[in-house]
Write a protein that holds these residues in place. Structure first.
Motif, PDB file in Angstrom:
ATOM      1  N   THR A  13      22.212  87.200  31.778  1.00 33.23           N
ATOM      2  CA  THR A  13      23.329  87.744  32.553  1.00 33.23           C
ATOM      3  C   THR A  13      24.023  88.920  31.872  1.00 33.23           C
ATOM      4  OG1 THR A  13      25.348  87.140  33.759  1.00 33.23           O
ATOM      5  CG2 THR A  13      25.041  86.152  31.583  1.00 33.23           C
ATOM      6  N   PHE A  14      24.527  89.824  32.696  1.00 35.12           N
ATOM      7  CA  PHE A  14      25.495  90.844  32.301  1.00 35.12           C
ATOM      8  C   PHE A  14      26.890  90.454  32.766  1.00 35.12           C
ATOM      9  CE2 PHE A  14      22.417  94.531  31.731  1.00 35.12           C
ATOM     10  CZ  PHE A  14      22.886  94.900  30.482  1.00 35.12           C
ATOM     11  N   ALA A  15      27.008  89.319  33.457  1.00 32.91           N
ATOM     12  CA  ALA A  15      28.235  88.990  34.174  1.00 32.91           C
ATOM     13  C   ALA A  15      29.410  88.651  33.268  1.00 32.91           C
ATOM     14  CB  ALA A  15      27.977  87.826  35.142  1.00 32.91           C
ATOM     15  N   PHE A  16      29.166  88.402  31.978  1.00 33.43           N
ATOM     16  CA  PHE A  16      30.280  88.077  31.085  1.00 33.43           C
ATOM     17  C   PHE A  16      31.128  89.302  30.752  1.00 33.43           C
ATOM     18  CE2 PHE A  16      27.429  84.504  29.333  1.00 33.43           C
ATOM     19  CZ  PHE A  16      27.852  83.642  30.340  1.00 33.43           C
ATOM     20  N   ASP A  17      30.511  90.484  30.779  1.00 33.24           N
ATOM     21  CA  ASP A  17      31.275  91.689  30.491  1.00 33.24           C
ATOM     22  C   ASP A  17      32.347  91.884  31.557  1.00 33.24           C
ATOM     23  OD1 ASP A  17      29.881  92.251  28.241  1.00 33.24           O
ATOM     24  OD2 ASP A  17      28.689  93.872  29.078  1.00 33.24           O
ATOM     25  N   GLY A  18      33.546  92.180  31.099  1.00 31.41           N
ATOM     26  CA  GLY A  18      34.647  92.390  32.032  1.00 31.41           C
ATOM     27  C   GLY A  18      35.405  91.138  32.398  1.00 31.41           C
ATOM     28  N   ARG A  19      34.892  89.972  32.007  1.00 32.99           N
ATOM     29  CA  ARG A  19      35.590  88.714  32.299  1.00 32.99           C
ATOM     30  C   ARG A  19      36.381  88.270  31.071  1.00 32.99           C
ATOM     31  NH1 ARG A  19      36.023  89.261  37.072  1.00 32.99           N
ATOM     32  NH2 ARG A  19      36.972  87.168  37.044  1.00 32.99           N
ATOM     33  N   PRO A  20      37.527  87.624  31.265  1.00 39.64           N
ATOM     34  CA  PRO A  20      38.316  87.141  30.121  1.00 39.64           C
ATOM     35  C   PRO A  20      37.522  86.168  29.264  1.00 39.64           C
ATOM     36  CG  PRO A  20      39.565  86.989  32.184  1.00 39.64           C
ATOM     37  CD  PRO A  20      38.155  87.309  32.564  1.00 39.64           C
ATOM     38  N   ALA A  21      37.821  86.156  27.978  1.00 32.15           N
ATOM     39  CA  ALA A  21      37.101  85.285  27.056  1.00 32.15           C
ATOM     40  C   ALA A  21      37.201  83.824  27.465  1.00 32.15           C
ATOM     41  CB  ALA A  21      37.631  85.479  25.637  1.00 32.15           C
ATOM     42  N   PHE A  45      28.591  98.498  27.727  1.00 33.18           N
ATOM     43  CA  PHE A  45      29.874  98.961  27.205  1.00 33.18           C
ATOM     44  C   PHE A  45      30.951  97.891  27.370  1.00 33.18           C
ATOM     45  CE2 PHE A  45      28.060 103.337  28.038  1.00 33.18           C
ATOM     46  CZ  PHE A  45      27.875 103.606  26.693  1.00 33.18           C
ATOM     47  N   GLY A  46      30.533  96.635  27.411  1.00 31.16           N
ATOM     48  CA  GLY A  46      31.479  95.530  27.393  1.00 31.16           C
ATOM     49  C   GLY A  46      31.617  95.033  25.961  1.00 31.16           C
ATOM     50  N   ARG A  47      31.622  93.713  25.782  1.00 28.53           N
ATOM     51  CA  ARG A  47      31.639  93.186  24.416  1.00 28.53           C
ATOM     52  C   ARG A  47      30.339  93.579  23.725  1.00 28.53           C
ATOM     53  NH1 ARG A  47      33.432  88.995  27.566  1.00 28.53           N
ATOM     54  NH2 ARG A  47      35.651  88.521  27.328  1.00 28.53           N
ATOM     55  N   ASP A  48      30.456  93.926  22.441  1.00 23.49           N
ATOM     56  CA  ASP A  48      29.235  94.251  21.722  1.00 23.49           C
ATOM     57  C   ASP A  48      28.446  92.972  21.464  1.00 23.49           C
ATOM     58  OD1 ASP A  48      29.243  93.783  18.408  1.00 23.49           O
ATOM     59  OD2 ASP A  48      31.147  93.482  19.452  1.00 23.49           O
ATOM     60  N   SER A  49      27.176  93.130  21.127  1.00 17.91           N
ATOM     61  CA  SER A  49      26.272  91.997  21.015  1.00 17.91           C
ATOM     62  C   SER A  49      26.731  90.964  19.991  1.00 17.91           C
ATOM     63  CB  SER A  49      24.868  92.501  20.648  1.00 17.91           C
ATOM     64  OG  SER A  49      23.954  91.440  20.584  1.00 17.91           O
ATOM     65  N   VAL A  50      27.269  91.415  18.878  1.00 15.23           N
ATOM     66  CA  VAL A  50      27.680  90.478  17.825  1.00 15.23           C
ATOM     67  C   VAL A  50      28.868  89.633  18.280  1.00 15.23           C
ATOM     68  CG1 VAL A  50      28.551  90.290  15.462  1.00 15.23           C
ATOM     69  CG2 VAL A  50      26.768  91.978  16.015  1.00 15.23           C
ATOM     70  N   SER A  51      29.907  90.274  18.823  1.00 18.51           N
ATOM     71  CA  SER A  51      31.082  89.506  19.249  1.00 18.51           C
ATOM     72  C   SER A  51      30.753  88.586  20.420  1.00 18.51           C
ATOM     73  CB  SER A  51      32.233  90.448  19.617  1.00 18.51           C
ATOM     74  OG  SER A  51      31.872  91.325  20.660  1.00 18.51           O
ATOM     75  N   GLN A  52      29.888  89.045  21.324  1.00 13.96           N
ATOM     76  CA  GLN A  52      29.500  88.177  22.443  1.00 13.96           C
ATOM     77  C   GLN A  52      28.720  86.960  21.950  1.00 13.96           C
ATOM     78  OE1 GLN A  52      30.595  87.674  25.529  1.00 13.96           O
ATOM     79  NE2 GLN A  52      29.505  89.260  26.683  1.00 13.96           N
ATOM     80  N   ARG A 282      28.013  90.820  44.743  1.00 12.80           N
ATOM     81  CA  ARG A 282      29.251  90.986  43.978  1.00 12.80           C
ATOM     82  C   ARG A 282      28.945  90.888  42.489  1.00 12.80           C
ATOM     83  NH1 ARG A 282      34.203  90.257  46.275  1.00 12.80           N
ATOM     84  NH2 ARG A 282      34.856  91.067  44.237  1.00 12.80           N
ATOM     85  N   PRO A 283      28.372  91.934  41.893  1.00  9.90           N
ATOM     86  CA  PRO A 283      27.997  91.858  40.480  1.00  9.90           C
ATOM     87  C   PRO A 283      29.179  91.717  39.532  1.00  9.90           C
ATOM     88  CG  PRO A 283      27.753  94.093  41.331  1.00  9.90           C
ATOM     89  CD  PRO A 283      28.023  93.213  42.506  1.00  9.90           C
ATOM     90  N   ASP A 284      30.395  91.959  40.018  1.00 12.59           N
ATOM     91  CA  ASP A 284      31.576  91.815  39.165  1.00 12.59           C
ATOM     92  C   ASP A 284      31.998  90.355  39.018  1.00 12.59           C
ATOM     93  OD1 ASP A 284      32.143  91.971  41.952  1.00 12.59           O
ATOM     94  OD2 ASP A 284      34.275  92.211  41.519  1.00 12.59           O
ATOM     95  N   GLU A 285      31.379  89.456  39.773  1.00 10.93           N
ATOM     96  CA  GLU A 285      31.713  88.040  39.700  1.00 10.93           C
ATOM     97  C   GLU A 285      30.575  87.260  39.044  1.00 10.93           C
ATOM     98  OE1 GLU A 285      32.548  86.688  43.625  1.00 10.93           O
ATOM     99  OE2 GLU A 285      34.413  87.860  43.817  1.00 10.93           O
ATOM    100  N   MET A 286      30.924  86.218  38.295  1.00 12.75           N
ATOM    101  CA  MET A 286      29.898  85.375  37.696  1.00 12.75           C
ATOM    102  C   MET A 286      29.274  84.495  38.779  1.00 12.75           C
ATOM    103  SD  MET A 286      31.177  84.284  33.883  1.00 12.75           S
ATOM    104  CE  MET A 286      32.765  83.583  34.297  1.00 12.75           C
ATOM    105  N   PRO A 287      27.940  84.436  38.861  1.00 16.76           N
ATOM    106  CA  PRO A 287      27.269  83.664  39.915  1.00 16.76           C
ATOM    107  C   PRO A 287      27.160  82.178  39.579  1.00 16.76           C
ATOM    108  CG  PRO A 287      25.635  84.778  38.585  1.00 16.76           C
ATOM    109  CD  PRO A 287      26.980  85.201  38.034  1.00 16.76           C
ATOM    110  N   ARG A 288      28.287  81.534  39.415  1.00 17.32           N
ATOM    111  CA  ARG A 288      28.279  80.151  38.934  1.00 17.32           C
ATOM    112  C   ARG A 288      27.679  79.183  39.951  1.00 17.32           C
ATOM    113  NH1 ARG A 288      33.755  79.209  35.430  1.00 17.32           N
ATOM    114  NH2 ARG A 288      32.671  77.224  35.057  1.00 17.32           N
ATOM    115  N   ALA A 289      27.881  79.435  41.229  1.00 21.28           N
ATOM    116  CA  ALA A 289      27.284  78.559  42.251  1.00 21.28           C
ATOM    117  C   ALA A 289      25.765  78.641  42.188  1.00 21.28           C
ATOM    118  CB  ALA A 289      27.788  78.949  43.632  1.00 21.28           C
ATOM    119  N   GLU A 290      25.234  79.849  42.017  1.00 21.66           N
ATOM    120  CA  GLU A 290      23.775  80.015  41.926  1.00 21.66           C
ATOM    121  C   GLU A 290      23.231  79.406  40.654  1.00 21.66           C
ATOM    122  OE1 GLU A 290      25.931  82.329  42.764  1.00 21.66           O
ATOM    123  OE2 GLU A 290      25.274  83.201  44.689  1.00 21.66           O
ATOM    124  N   TRP A 291      23.943  79.538  39.528  1.00 21.84           N
ATOM    125  CA  TRP A 291      23.486  78.899  38.289  1.00 21.84           C
ATOM    126  C   TRP A 291      23.387  77.383  38.471  1.00 21.84           C
ATOM    127  CZ3 TRP A 291      27.433  82.017  34.884  1.00 21.84           C
ATOM    128  CH2 TRP A 291      26.916  83.301  34.646  1.00 21.84           C
TER     129      TRP A 291
END
Length: 297
Positions: A13-21, A45-52, A282-291
């Motif tokens: 996923t890319f969906a974590f970028d832009g979402r609160p921790a 350009f969201g959280r870098d790989s190490v912090s994520q 809606r790529p700005d939302e996490m697809p939790r229902a699909e997961w």
């Protein structure tokens, strides 16, 4: 084949970028409880790989966390090697460092208007980066588990480097045919962890439009993916027009049966692990229902 400790099915996923921790922690914990083997994430350009990586590992207890990928153009080998050791020591046996970003020419590549410095030619630059990581005299505490790395690999030379120098390869944006070619190139023992984009929607027409947008983005803006498509036999008109054949090859869409059929095809072609990237309107939302639904796989 073996899953190399990653399990057969993962989430990408890319969906974590832009979402609160706090929201990311909650979602990661749920993905773990759903039974997925590995949680992969991209780096932009969201959280870098190490912090994520730290965020996801701290929010979970058992699931593997894999960088898919950490871009070698964005950090020095010293900082990457030190971060890899620190993460592996803090969360022993749960971290896979996927490395990529070698897909650049002699000129800087533009990402959202920002010039990423060039690293030179692909295979040579990645080999040199791995050499540098291995040569650094790190003094921090080490994990009892050896570091695990994988390479973003599409072409045969990068696949060979992945098999020879790391755990294996993490191909992205590839059809089943590429999986078969990759397994033949790398041999039976190297990890082959394939990303598969999916649209879980019984309305096939609507699902295909979401799939087409995803494929069109890479077919227009990613030279390494365009080169891969050409190697796989897609013609220039198919690439520029985003043909139905290309969309159908890259993205699995429709109901659960269609997704399961594609996963089985990758496994039959030689994949050890398939990580599913859910695409939605809606790529700005996490697809939790699909997961949750896909966890049945």
């Amino acid at each position: 084949m073996t899953d190399h400790g990653l399990g057969r099915i993962g989430v990408w996923t890319f969906a974590f970028d832009g979402r609160p921790a706090s929201e990311v922690r909650e979602a990661a914990a749920e993905i773990e409880e759903l039974g997925y083997g590995t949680l992969w994430f991209g780096e932009g350009f969201g959280r870098d790989s190490v912090s994520q990586s730290w965020l996801l590992l701290s929010a979970t207890r058992r699931i593997q966390v894999a960088a898919g990928i950490a871009n070698i153009a964005l950090r020095d080998p010293i900082s990457m090697a030190a971060a890899e050791r620190a993460i592996n020591e803090a969360y022993p046996g749960r971290y896979v460092l996927g490395l990529g970003g070698h897909r650049i020419s002699d000129e800087p590549i533009q990402m959202d208007g920002y010039a990423i410095p060039s690293k030179g030619r692909a295979v040579a630059s990645m080999g040199a980066y791995l050499d540098s990581m291995d040569a650094i005299p790190l003094t921090s505490a080490a994990s009892p588990y050896p570091p695990r790395r994988a390479l973003a690999a599409l072409g045969p030379k990068m696949l060979e480097l992945a098999a020879g120098r790391t755990l294996g390869a993490h191909p992205y944006f590839v059809p089943v045919e590429h999986t078969a070619r990759a397994r033949e190139t790398m041999g039976p023992d190297a990890l082959l962890a394939v990303e598969q984009a999916v649209v879980l929607d019984a309305d096939v027409s609507r699902a295909r439009e979401v799939a087409r947008e995803h494929v069109g983005f890479y077919a227009a803006a990613a030279p390494h993916q365009i080169a891969s498509l050409r190697r796989l036999g897609f013609g220039e008109e198919e690439i520029t027009q985003v043909s139905d054949r290309m969309v159908d090859a890259i993205v699995a869409y429709g109901d659960m049966g269609a997704i399961e059929k594609r996963v089985r095809a990758h496994v039959d072609a030689g994949a050890d692990h398939v990580c599913l990237q859910v695409l939605t309107a809606r790529p700005d939302e996490m697809p939790r229902a699909e997961w949750r639904e896909l966890a049945a796989l």
